[in-house]
Design a protein around this motif. Structure first.
Motif, PDB file in Angstrom:
ATOM      1  N   SER A  80       0.811  -1.202  -0.027  1.00 14.39           N
ATOM      2  CA  SER A  80       0.029   0.080  -0.007  1.00 14.39           C
ATOM      3  C   SER A  80       0.837   1.039   0.036  1.00 14.39           C
ATOM      4  O   SER A  80       1.998   1.133   0.135  1.00 14.39           O
ATOM      5  N   TYR A  81       0.069   2.388  -0.144  1.00 21.00           N
ATOM      6  CA  TYR A  81       0.897   3.558   0.024  1.00 21.00           C
ATOM      7  C   TYR A  81      -0.185   4.816   0.498  1.00 21.00           C
ATOM      8  O   TYR A  81      -1.337   4.553   0.231  1.00 21.00           O
ATOM      9  N   GLY A  82       0.339   5.923   0.869  1.00 26.29           N
ATOM     10  CA  GLY A  82      -0.486   6.846   1.342  1.00 26.29           C
ATOM     11  C   GLY A  82       0.315   8.378   0.841  1.00 26.29           C
ATOM     12  O   GLY A  82       1.377   8.169   0.477  1.00 26.29           O
ATOM     13  N   SER A  96      -8.464   6.305  -2.215  1.00 24.34           N
ATOM     14  CA  SER A  96      -7.906   5.767  -0.909  1.00 24.34           C
ATOM     15  C   SER A  96      -9.338   5.347  -0.033  1.00 24.34           C
ATOM     16  O   SER A  96     -10.394   5.638  -0.153  1.00 24.34           O
ATOM     17  N   ILE A 101      -5.488   5.338   3.075  1.00 27.64           N
ATOM     18  CA  ILE A 101      -4.392   4.559   2.285  1.00 27.64           C
ATOM     19  C   ILE A 101      -4.833   3.838   0.912  1.00 27.64           C
ATOM     20  O   ILE A 101      -5.864   3.410   0.795  1.00 27.64           O
ATOM     21  N   SER A 103      -4.407   0.576  -1.356  1.00 26.85           N
ATOM     22  CA  SER A 103      -3.883  -0.690  -1.109  1.00 26.85           C
ATOM     23  C   SER A 103      -4.002  -1.360  -2.355  1.00 26.85           C
ATOM     24  O   SER A 103      -5.050  -1.485  -3.248  1.00 26.85           O
TER      25      SER A 103
END
Length: 158
Positions: A80-82, A96, A101, A103
């Motif tokens: 994942s990333y934010g 998100s 987040i 994913s």
């Protein structure tokens, strides 16, 4: 009576013929399912690449438009990333969840893994207020690599 017996042998299929046909059906089904699964994995990986690269472009544009630093923090363990600004995670970032987040660990992108992320030794892609990244780097997925240029922030896929 011999004449009737002769027709009874010609009226159906032998056991060997039925077994051969069932085996051929099984072989063809296995081949089709294997090719379909491989094709779906390639399509899912391309969808993940499209999502990540679109988010990179959006983060770069946001940094320029808002005149603030925007950071994309990748977590390869959680797939994942934010996206963060000076106030913290941007919870309203497109695609998100409620925590902000994005994913890749979901049913739509199953079997797509983030193998490696490296931006000058970190997993953070940081855009300065004018939209230029602090450093270039790469994001490795299953078989493809997204490369981000250090000065322009432009990306390419290998």
């Amino acid at each position: 009576m011999l004449h009737l017996r002769k027709y009874s042998y010609l009226a159906g299929f032998s056991l060997i013929e039925l077994i051969v046909v069932i085996m051929l059906i099984g072989i063809f089904t296995t081949m089709a399912l294997t090719r379909t699964d491989t094709g779906l994995t390639t399509i899912k990986e391309q969808i993940a690449i499209d999502q990540i690269t679109n988010d990179i472009d959006l983060a770069r544009s946001m940094a320029f438009a808002r005149n603030e630093t925007i950071i994309i923090m990748f977590d390869k363990d959680q797939e994942s990333y934010g996206v963060y600004n000076g106030s913290g995670i941007i919870k309203t970032f497109p695609n998100s969840n409620s925590d902000g987040i994005i994913s890749l660990d979901n049913p739509y992108l199953k079997n797509v893994d983030i193998k490696n992320v490296n931006f000058n030794g970190t997993s953070n892609l940081q855009f300065q207020p004018l939209g230029d990244p602090i450093s270039g780097g790469l994001i490795e997925l299953n078989t493809k690599t997204i490369i981000i240029e250090p000065i322009t922030g432009k990306w390419s896929v290998n």
